[in-house]
Design a protein around this motif. Structure first.
Motif, short mmCIF file in Angstrom:
data_model
loop_
_atom_site.label_atom_id
_atom_site.label_comp_id
_atom_site.label_asym_id
_atom_site.label_seq_id
_atom_site.Cartn_x
_atom_site.Cartn_y
_atom_site.Cartn_z
N SER A 71 0.85 -1.18 0.00
CA SER A 71 0.00 0.00 0.00
C SER A 71 0.89 1.23 0.00
CB SER A 71 -0.92 0.02 1.22
OG SER A 71 -0.18 0.05 2.42
N ARG A 72 0.29 2.36 -0.36
CA ARG A 72 1.06 3.59 -0.37
C ARG A 72 0.28 4.70 0.31
NH1 ARG A 72 2.85 4.66 -6.13
NH2 ARG A 72 3.61 6.59 -5.21
N ASP A 73 1.01 5.55 1.00
CA ASP A 73 0.43 6.74 1.64
C ASP A 73 1.27 7.92 1.15
OD1 ASP A 73 -0.41 8.82 3.25
OD2 ASP A 73 -0.64 7.54 5.02
N ASP A 74 0.80 8.53 0.07
CA ASP A 74 1.58 9.61 -0.52
C ASP A 74 1.68 10.83 0.40
OD1 ASP A 74 0.41 8.93 -3.92
OD2 ASP A 74 2.09 8.10 -2.78
N ALA A 75 0.71 11.00 1.26
CA ALA A 75 0.78 12.11 2.21
C ALA A 75 1.96 11.96 3.16
CB ALA A 75 -0.52 12.21 3.00
N LYS A 76 2.31 10.68 3.45
CA LYS A 76 3.44 10.40 4.32
C LYS A 76 4.71 10.10 3.52
CE LYS A 76 0.66 8.56 8.12
NZ LYS A 76 0.39 7.40 9.00
N ASN A 77 4.58 10.13 2.19
CA ASN A 77 5.73 9.85 1.32
C ASN A 77 6.32 8.46 1.61
OD1 ASN A 77 6.76 11.26 -0.89
ND2 ASN A 77 8.61 11.88 0.18
N THR A 78 5.43 7.51 1.85
CA THR A 78 5.86 6.18 2.32
C THR A 78 5.03 5.09 1.65
OG1 THR A 78 6.50 7.12 4.47
CG2 THR A 78 6.20 4.74 4.36
N VAL A 79 5.68 3.97 1.38
CA VAL A 79 5.01 2.77 0.91
C VAL A 79 5.20 1.69 1.97
CG1 VAL A 79 5.03 0.95 -0.84
CG2 VAL A 79 5.24 3.34 -1.52
N PHE A 80 4.17 0.88 2.15
CA PHE A 80 4.19 -0.15 3.18
C PHE A 80 4.08 -1.53 2.56
CE2 PHE A 80 3.91 2.89 6.54
CZ PHE A 80 3.10 3.91 6.07
N LEU A 81 4.65 -2.50 3.25
CA LEU A 81 4.48 -3.89 2.89
C LEU A 81 4.06 -4.65 4.14
CD1 LEU A 81 4.65 -6.12 0.77
CD2 LEU A 81 7.04 -6.47 1.44
N GLN A 82 2.79 -5.02 4.20
CA GLN A 82 2.28 -5.82 5.31
C GLN A 82 2.50 -7.28 4.98
OE1 GLN A 82 0.90 -4.79 8.32
NE2 GLN A 82 0.99 -6.95 8.85
N MET A 83 3.20 -7.98 5.84
CA MET A 83 3.52 -9.38 5.61
C MET A 83 2.91 -10.22 6.73
SD MET A 83 7.50 -9.03 4.38
CE MET A 83 8.09 -8.69 6.04
N ASN A 84 1.99 -11.08 6.36
CA ASN A 84 1.32 -11.96 7.32
C ASN A 84 1.64 -13.41 7.03
OD1 ASN A 84 0.03 -9.66 8.43
ND2 ASN A 84 -1.68 -9.87 6.99
N SER A 85 1.36 -14.26 7.98
CA SER A 85 1.59 -15.71 7.81
C SER A 85 2.99 -15.99 7.29
CB SER A 85 0.55 -16.30 6.86
OG SER A 85 -0.76 -16.08 7.34
N LEU A 86 3.96 -15.38 7.92
CA LEU A 86 5.34 -15.49 7.44
C LEU A 86 5.87 -16.91 7.58
CD1 LEU A 86 6.64 -12.08 8.72
CD2 LEU A 86 6.79 -12.87 6.37
N LYS A 87 6.70 -17.28 6.62
CA LYS A 87 7.30 -18.60 6.56
C LYS A 87 8.82 -18.47 6.60
CE LYS A 87 3.67 -19.97 3.30
NZ LYS A 87 3.42 -20.51 1.93
N PRO A 88 9.51 -19.52 6.99
CA PRO A 88 10.99 -19.45 6.95
C PRO A 88 11.53 -19.10 5.57
CG PRO A 88 10.28 -21.31 8.29
CD PRO A 88 9.03 -20.74 7.68
N ASP A 89 10.83 -19.52 4.51
CA ASP A 89 11.26 -19.19 3.15
C ASP A 89 11.18 -17.70 2.85
OD1 ASP A 89 10.11 -22.19 1.37
OD2 ASP A 89 11.89 -21.78 2.59
N ASP A 90 10.49 -16.94 3.68
CA ASP A 90 10.42 -15.49 3.48
C ASP A 90 11.66 -14.78 4.02
OD1 ASP A 90 6.95 -15.74 4.36
OD2 ASP A 90 7.79 -15.50 2.34
N THR A 91 12.52 -15.51 4.68
CA THR A 91 13.75 -14.91 5.21
C THR A 91 14.62 -14.37 4.08
OG1 THR A 91 13.77 -16.35 7.16
CG2 THR A 91 15.87 -15.39 6.48
N ALA A 92 14.94 -13.09 4.17
CA ALA A 92 15.73 -12.42 3.12
C ALA A 92 15.97 -10.98 3.52
CB ALA A 92 14.98 -12.46 1.78
N THR A 93 16.80 -10.31 2.75
CA THR A 93 16.91 -8.87 2.84
C THR A 93 15.90 -8.28 1.86
OG1 THR A 93 19.25 -8.97 3.39
CG2 THR A 93 18.40 -6.86 2.63
N TYR A 94 15.08 -7.38 2.36
CA TYR A 94 14.01 -6.79 1.56
C TYR A 94 14.40 -5.37 1.15
CZ TYR A 94 10.83 -10.63 2.49
OH TYR A 94 10.25 -11.87 2.53
N PHE A 95 14.26 -5.09 -0.13
CA PHE A 95 14.61 -3.80 -0.70
C PHE A 95 13.36 -3.18 -1.34
CE2 PHE A 95 19.19 -4.46 -0.56
CZ PHE A 95 19.30 -5.85 -0.59
N CYS A 96 13.21 -1.88 -1.19
CA CYS A 96 12.22 -1.19 -1.99
C CYS A 96 12.94 -0.44 -3.10
CB CYS A 96 11.35 -0.26 -1.15
SG CYS A 96 12.19 1.15 -0.41
#
Length: 127
Positions: A71-96
């Motif tokens: 999602s994005r909130d342009d008023a806050k100049n920010t983009v979000f990534l909500q991550m649910n039900s995380l799995k070990p395979d999701d382990t990584a460095t995340y870049f925007c």
């Protein structure tokens, strides 16, 4: 200074949630499409979700569909990534990453389309 700064990473147990933020400084994010990428040690960089400049188009990789929400909130100049039900395979460095390409995210996600990158935030999913 034009930059993207990710935050919100950390250690979480399988099944848990995290919310990543990508804050822009030195420029206005509303003119940019945004993508989130991740890279684990020994693996290729993977495009996870992206959101178009207008916000009306989103794309999710099959590996995260139904669990991650961008999602994005342009008023806050920010983009979000909500991550649910995380799995070990999701382990990584995340870049925007960001770009002004008008068709960004219309046909999927490709790292070659993005020219502004953040430094990354580490996500570790482990019990």
């Amino acid at each position: 200074q034009v930059q993207l700064v990710e935050s919100g990473g950390g250690l979480v147990q399988p099944g848990g949630s995290l919310r990543l933020s990508c804050a822009a400084s030195g420029f206005t994010l509303e003119h940019y499409g945004i993508g989130w990428f991740r890279q684990a040690p020994g693996k290729e960089r993977e495009g996870v979700p992206c959101i178009s400049i207008s916000g009306d188009t989103k794309y999710y990789a099959d590996s995260v569909k139904g669990r991650f929400t961008i999602s994005r909130d342009d008023a806050k100049n920010t983009v979000f990534l909500q991550m649910n039900s995380l799995k070990p395979d999701d382990t990584a460095t995340y870049f925007c990453a960001a770009d002004t390409l008008k068709t960004l995210c219309y046909f999927g996600i490709s790292s070659e389309e993005y020219h502004l990158w953040g430094q990354g935030t580490q996500v570790t999913v482990s019990s």
